[in-house]
Design a protein around this motif. Structure first.
Motif, mmCIF file in Angstrom:
data_model
loop_
_atom_site.group_PDB
_atom_site.id
_atom_site.type_symbol
_atom_site.label_atom_id
_atom_site.label_comp_id
_atom_site.label_asym_id
_atom_site.label_seq_id
_atom_site.Cartn_x
_atom_site.Cartn_y
_atom_site.Cartn_z
ATOM 1 N N UNK A 8 23.194 14.939 57.648
ATOM 2 C CA UNK A 8 22.805 15.297 59.008
ATOM 3 C C UNK A 8 24.073 15.701 59.743
ATOM 4 N N UNK A 9 23.928 16.113 60.998
ATOM 5 C CA UNK A 9 25.107 16.521 61.758
ATOM 6 C C UNK A 9 26.015 15.326 62.070
ATOM 7 N N UNK A 10 25.462 14.105 61.899
ATOM 8 C CA UNK A 10 26.315 12.925 62.073
ATOM 9 C C UNK A 10 27.135 12.617 60.831
ATOM 10 N N UNK A 11 26.703 13.120 59.705
ATOM 11 C CA UNK A 11 27.327 12.683 58.450
ATOM 12 C C UNK A 11 28.158 13.779 57.787
ATOM 13 N N UNK A 12 28.330 14.903 58.469
ATOM 14 C CA UNK A 12 29.061 16.009 57.848
ATOM 15 C C UNK A 12 30.566 15.831 57.885
ATOM 16 N N UNK A 13 31.069 15.543 59.074
ATOM 17 C CA UNK A 13 32.516 15.525 59.226
ATOM 18 C C UNK A 13 32.915 14.740 60.468
ATOM 19 N N UNK A 14 34.193 14.470 60.616
ATOM 20 C CA UNK A 14 34.751 13.997 61.879
ATOM 21 C C UNK A 14 35.828 15.008 62.243
ATOM 22 N N UNK A 15 35.580 15.818 63.254
ATOM 23 C CA UNK A 15 36.495 16.922 63.564
ATOM 24 C C UNK A 15 37.153 16.640 64.909
ATOM 25 N N UNK A 31 29.894 9.129 65.696
ATOM 26 C CA UNK A 31 31.153 8.473 66.056
ATOM 27 C C UNK A 31 31.587 8.985 67.429
ATOM 28 N N UNK A 32 31.350 10.282 67.632
ATOM 29 C CA UNK A 32 31.681 10.909 68.907
ATOM 30 C C UNK A 32 30.609 11.950 69.221
ATOM 31 N N UNK A 33 30.578 12.412 70.474
ATOM 32 C CA UNK A 33 29.625 13.444 70.847
ATOM 33 C C UNK A 33 30.020 14.779 70.222
ATOM 34 N N UNK A 34 29.250 15.821 70.492
ATOM 35 C CA UNK A 34 29.494 17.159 69.919
ATOM 36 C C UNK A 34 29.485 17.100 68.389
ATOM 37 N N UNK A 35 28.549 16.277 67.850
ATOM 38 C CA UNK A 35 28.478 16.108 66.393
ATOM 39 C C UNK A 35 29.844 15.775 65.817
ATOM 40 N N UNK A 77 36.002 20.745 71.316
ATOM 41 C CA UNK A 77 37.076 19.769 71.510
ATOM 42 C C UNK A 77 36.772 18.820 72.661
ATOM 43 N N UNK A 78 35.648 19.035 73.367
ATOM 44 C CA UNK A 78 35.334 18.155 74.495
ATOM 45 C C UNK A 78 34.597 16.889 74.066
ATOM 46 N N UNK A 79 34.640 16.586 72.762
ATOM 47 C CA UNK A 79 33.932 15.414 72.250
ATOM 48 C C UNK A 79 34.460 14.128 72.870
#
Lengths: 307, 297, 434
Positions: C379-386, C207-211, C217-219
């Motif tokens: 995966x690192x894409x499916x863990x969270x949205x932080x 959804x955004x960079x930086x997983x 926070x620079x995502x």
């Protein structure tokens, strides 16, 4: 009798009935929803006539006591704000119209300026102040090193002073709402229309300012006070943003807040429109009654003042 | 304005009389407003841990965003619509009620009661009627008249809905004041005009309206202020500023950015802009309207 | 004299109802949103804890919506009157994490001597609230994930026998449902959560960079460059030809559109189950969210609230907090909570217990979400949205989505605008916390 124009009279009645039907529509539907079961309310289309479930719905919404408690809170807050606001503004309107003193216009404009600073604009800092109104005092005591003397004098610890808070209290609900530009404005307008001769006569009689206020201005403003009180009572009863923030404890919340939170609070649920509308009717009843019951008095006052 | 005759020798009493109002204003209005002004020049986290002074960055961010410019435009439409509808509606009802002889009291009651309904509840009531999914009236419009009413997606429908809901409540308020003003007009004046042959419309334009202009002026100020500030509850209950920002009026944006978005700096900067707008508005109204307003007394 | 004066003052203050902010010892405050019908279930959980021991008393109070609860806690925090425990909606995790006011749940339980076998928890549920290093920050509480709900009666009328598996298949289904006389084929609650967040994780898209912001926070948002655009464009077409009906933001008006029999399908939180049971007059069932033809679906994302423990309280109070959290996580309480409310259990033990008791044979709808959340390998894409300032960027995104549904903007332009606005909001969040 000015003239006879039956067609115009009939047109007036027709327009009034039409307009009033439109105005009363939301209430009618609220009533329908409050008198049916949830399943009936959720039907498409919704029933068009009232059902027989009103009593059951009212029993359900009042059963756990929270609504009763919140209605009491609303009553306390509304009466408090109404009385406070009228006293505060009548006094300042009196000062501004009948006294000559330095900074008189400054005071007037300061009060007027609050019309432009509604609570929505300054809500976060106002909340911070209400949460800790004595913070500046504590700061003063600490920096001047007079904290010890203060503790000895009052018996309160400085820490207690800092922690003293208006959160979840009637004072917190009432005080910040008692300042009012509108009410001051209204009394000022009223006082300006009162003939100058009255004061001249009073001065000749040697009446003091307070005597003049009590014996002359107060009787002349009484109908306006009643009219204003109706408005203020309803205004305070219906307050939304401030009570929402200053009360975090449901037992201290006002009835409007309690209902609004029920509607918005459950995103996963189907709103129970029958119960919500029953509560809404109950909550709307007191201010509506005030408006209706005092309306006759209000009209009488207007008719009297015309003579 | 001050009374020509006044208490010139009671200065201390005047200060005493003003003290309660001034105390409350200072503690709960001016001091917090000053802090809001300060916040407008800072970026801070909502928990109050960090604040940085950023000069005009917040204002720059706000004024350069197309969404904010849209919001200004929508506010202009909304407040003009609401003020016009509420003042005209109140005046119309007052004129009609003042004119009829039968059923006056009943009419009055039926016009006045919406005033007693909380704005947020008013919003909920109207939503209940006009929601395109479950609103009774919305369904009637669609099935009975084939009108594709959809305030969820059609910006104009949404704007119409919030204007109706916001002015609905204010009509009663204005009605109360207009009726009082109309009943305050001496009957002899109107009778004299009638004898001179002036018809109802002519009498209204040349006698009644000038006489109630102080009330109209007062109500214009109050209604604009109402439309600007007291309506976020209605927007919140009805449209959340949507669809696509069509009803995203300034005060709702302040609320949304400050309370939902928790961006104090951005929200405060908008508050300051809003304050300037209202101050300007009030000054203009005073300058240009007061001159034309004929005070009865 | 001084005493008398003081007493008079105290009386006056008491009459005004001014609180003096002295809490009784070992009363522990627990602030949560008022979640409607499930408040009773929560009361029972707390009552069970309060009667099970004599040292602590949990005082729960419902504070309105998630947003209002969060606001009340922030105000409380600034006035130093915050609760020990607070329920915060998933998407606000980043704001909480960077507030400096959080006592991580895993640290707390370890410090208070509770030995927790975290591997016994359903991992994708915990992942949302973990740090990069895997430390659990908050205890998932009112957990749900979006799934597909469908009206079986309407399906039967259109000659359909099972739920659609892919979005393409769903399009065909909708045409049939409309042809069979359904007014609305499909609607959705929480459109952004379903069609951007969960669509991305199910297809293992960022959804955004930086997983999705986990690493910093620079995502920057990137969903305008993924298949999300195609998904939104398809929905735009459906909105245009009447297969999809938009029923507003958040979740509350999609549910009546479904239960009123208007829409044949709805994507919504798994927790609407009890609401549907109460008000739907037809047979309904649930299925996993559809995915793209040929894709291997991954786990979906959770939503809803988690319990965060706040700093700044007395050590003995934290003992009570830890004991309460352990109580909530126990299999019995979890199993009861799951069945009473429709929220998901957070431990495997609770899930197995409920399953063993035959609950899912009776209510198979309730198991769909649990299976969906455990699908595939995270995966690192499916863990969270932080990501920070979530309320703001979600609102911006919803405005842009509305522009697509009403035909004002093509999907690509709307998503580009949403990303531009979202990125500005993320940069402000960064500056707030610099």
């Amino acid at each position: 009798m000015i003239e006879r124009t039956p067609w115009l009279d009939r047109l007036c009645h027709a327009m009034l009935i039409l307009g009033i039907a439109a105005v009363c529509l939301p209430l009618y539907y609220a009533l329908i929803a409050a008198t049916h079961t949830l399943q009936d309310v959720l039907q498409v289309p919704m029933p068009l006539t009232p059902g027989g479930e009103l009593w059951n719905n009212l029993k359900t919404v009042t059963s756990n006591g929270t609504l009763g408690r919140q209605l009491t809170n609303s009553l306390i807050v509304s009466v408090g704000v109404t009385v406070g606001k009228i006293s505060v503004s009548i006094l300042s309107a009196f000062a501004i119209t009948y006294f000559r003193f330095p900074f008189r216009m400054t005071a007037f404009w300061l009060i007027f300026a609050t019309l432009m600073l509604p609570i929505e604009v300054r809500i976060v800092p106002t909340f911070a102040v209400a949460a800790h109104p004595l913070q500046p005092l504590a700061w003063l005591l600490e920096t001047t090193g007079t904290g010890g003397a203060f503790e000895w004098l009052t018996g309160w610890s400085v820490e207690a002073v800092v922690k003293w808070s208006l959160l979840d209290s009637y004072a917190g609900l009432i005080l910040p709402l008692t300042a009012s530009a509108t009410a001051t404005f209204l009394f000022r307008q009223l006082f300006l229309t009162i003939p100058e001769e009255l004061l001249e006569a009073a001065k000749i009689d040697g009446a003091s300012p307070m005597r003049f206020l009590v014996d002359v201005l107060w009787p002349m403003s009484r109908t306006n006070v009643v009219a204003l009180a109706v408005i203020l009572f309803v205004f305070s009863w219906n307050q939304y943003l401030w009570p929402l923030l200053i009360t975090t404890d449901p037992a201290m919340a006002t009835a409007v807040i309690g209902l609004a939170k029920q509607i918005s609070g459950a995103p996963e649920a189907v709103p129970k429109w029958n119960l919500l509308m029953s509560s809404a009717l109950l909550i709307t009843l007191p201010p509506v009654m005030v408006v209706i019951v005092l309306q006759r008095w209000f009209v009488k006052g207007l008719v009297d003042s015309e003579k | 304005m001050i009374k020509r005759v006044n208490f010139e020798r009671h200065r201390w009493l005047a200060f005493l009389l003003l003290a309660p109002q001034m105390l409350i204003l200072t503690v709960f209005v001016f001091w917090p407003a000053a802090q809001a002004l300060m916040q407008a020049f800072m970026i801070s986290d909502p928990f109050g841990v960090k604040s940085t002074f950023v000069w005009f960055d917040n204002f720059e961010a706000i004024l350069s965003s197309p969404e904010y410019l849209n919001s200004i435009w929508r506010t202009a439409i909304f407040s003009t619509g609401t003020t016009a509808a509420a003042v005209l509606g109140g005046l119309l009802f007052a004129v009609l009620v003042a004119r009829v002889r039968r059923g006056k009291t009943a009419y009055k009651l039926l016009v006045i009661w919406p005033y007693a309904v909380a704005p947020v509840l008013a919003g909920i009531l109207w939503l209940f009627l006009f929601h395109p999914i479950y609103g009774a009236i919305a369904l009637m419009l669609k099935q009975g008249f084939g009108i594709a009413w959809n305030p969820l997606l059609n910006g104009n429908d949404a704007m119409l809905l919030v204007i109706v809901a916001a002015s609905w409540k204010q009509v009663s308020y204005n009605f109360v004041f207009f009726l009082a003003a109309l009943q305050g007009i001496p009957r002899s004046l109107i009778e004299a005009a009638a004898i001179d042959g002036a018809g109802p419309v002519r009498r209204f334009v040349s006698i009644i309206f000038p006489l109630i202009s102080p009330t109209t002026f007062f109500l214009l100020v109050i209604n604009v202020v109402y439309a600007f500030f007291d309506t976020f509850g209605i927007i919140h209950a009805l449209t959340h500023g949507g669809p696509s920002g069509a009803t995203d009026i300034l005060v709702y944006k302040v609320y949304a950015d400050g309370f939902l978005g928790l961006d104090l700096g951005l929200s405060s900067a908008q508050s300051v802009i809003l304050m300037i707008v209202v101050i300007a508005l009030t000054v203009v109204q005073f300058r240009y309207l007061e001159r034309r307003v004929k005070y009865a007394a | 004299m001084k005493q008398k004066l003081l007493a008079a003052c105290a009386g006056a203050f008491a009459a005004l109802g001014i609180s003096t902010a002295f809490a009784a010892p070992l009363e522990i405050q627990f602030w949560h949103p008022s979640l409607g019908p499930i408040d009773d279930a929560l009361k029972q959980q707390i009552e069970a804890f309060n009667t099970s021991q004599a040292n602590y008393r949990i005082v729960a109070s419902g504070r309105g919506t998630y947003d209002e609860t969060f606001n009340a806690a922030i105000a409380g925090f600034r006035a130093n009157k915050h609760p020990q425990m607070l329920v915060v909606i998933a998407q606000n995790a980043q704001s909480m994490l960077l507030s400096g006011s959080v006592y991580p749940v895993q640290d707390l339980l370890a410090a208070e001597g509770h030995k927790v076998d975290w591997s016994n928890y359903i991992q994708p549920v915990l992942n949302y609230n973990r740090t990069k290093e895997g430390k659990l920050l908050s205890l998932p509480f009112s957990v749900s994930t979006p799934i597909l709900w469908y009206n079986k009666d309407a399906f039967a009328k259109a000659g359909l026998t099972r739920a659609p598996v892919t979005w393409d298949e769903m399009g065909e289904y909708l045409t049939k449902l409309k042809a069979s006389g359904m007014e609305c084929g499909y609607t959705s609650g929480w459109q952004q959560w379903v069609h951007v967040d969960n669509y991305s994780t199910i297809h293992d898209l960022p959804i955004a960079t930086e997983h999705n912001g986990l690493d910093g926070t620079n995502a920057v948002f990137t969903y305008n460059k993924t298949a999300v655009v195609k998904n939104i464009a398809r929905l735009g077409t459906w909105a245009d030809d009447g297969r999809y009906t938009y029923s507003g933001r958040q979740g509350s008006s999609a549910t009546p559109a479904f239960t009123g029999g208007k829409c044949a399908m709805m994507t919504h939180s798994s927790a609407v189950f009890s609401a549907l049971q109460q008000s739907a007059k037809f047979a309904f069932d649930s299925a996993p969210l559809p995915y793209e033809t040929g894709a291997t679906p991954h786990n979906s994302l959770i939503g809803g609230g988690a319990i965060w423990v706040l700093k700044g309280h007395k050590p003995e109070e934290y003992k009570g907090v830890a004991a309460f959290l352990a109580h909530l996580a126990s299999p019995n309480q979890q199993a009861k909570w799951h069945q009473d409310t429709g929220y998901m259990p957070i431990t495997k033990a609770a899930y197995e217990k409920v399953k063993g008791e035959g609950y899912y044979d009776k209510y198979p709808q309730q198991e769909v979400a649990i299976k969906q959340i455990q699908r595939g390998t995270p995966t690192l894409n499916t863990m969270t949205v932080r990501l920070g300032n979530s309320n703001q960027y979600v609102a911006a995104l919803e405005e842009e989505l509305e522009a697509v549904w009403s035909g004002k903007k093509p999907a690509q332009q709307a998503m580009d605008d949403a990303v531009r606005r979202g990125n500005e909001i993320l940069r402000r969040f960064e500056r707030q916390r610099n």
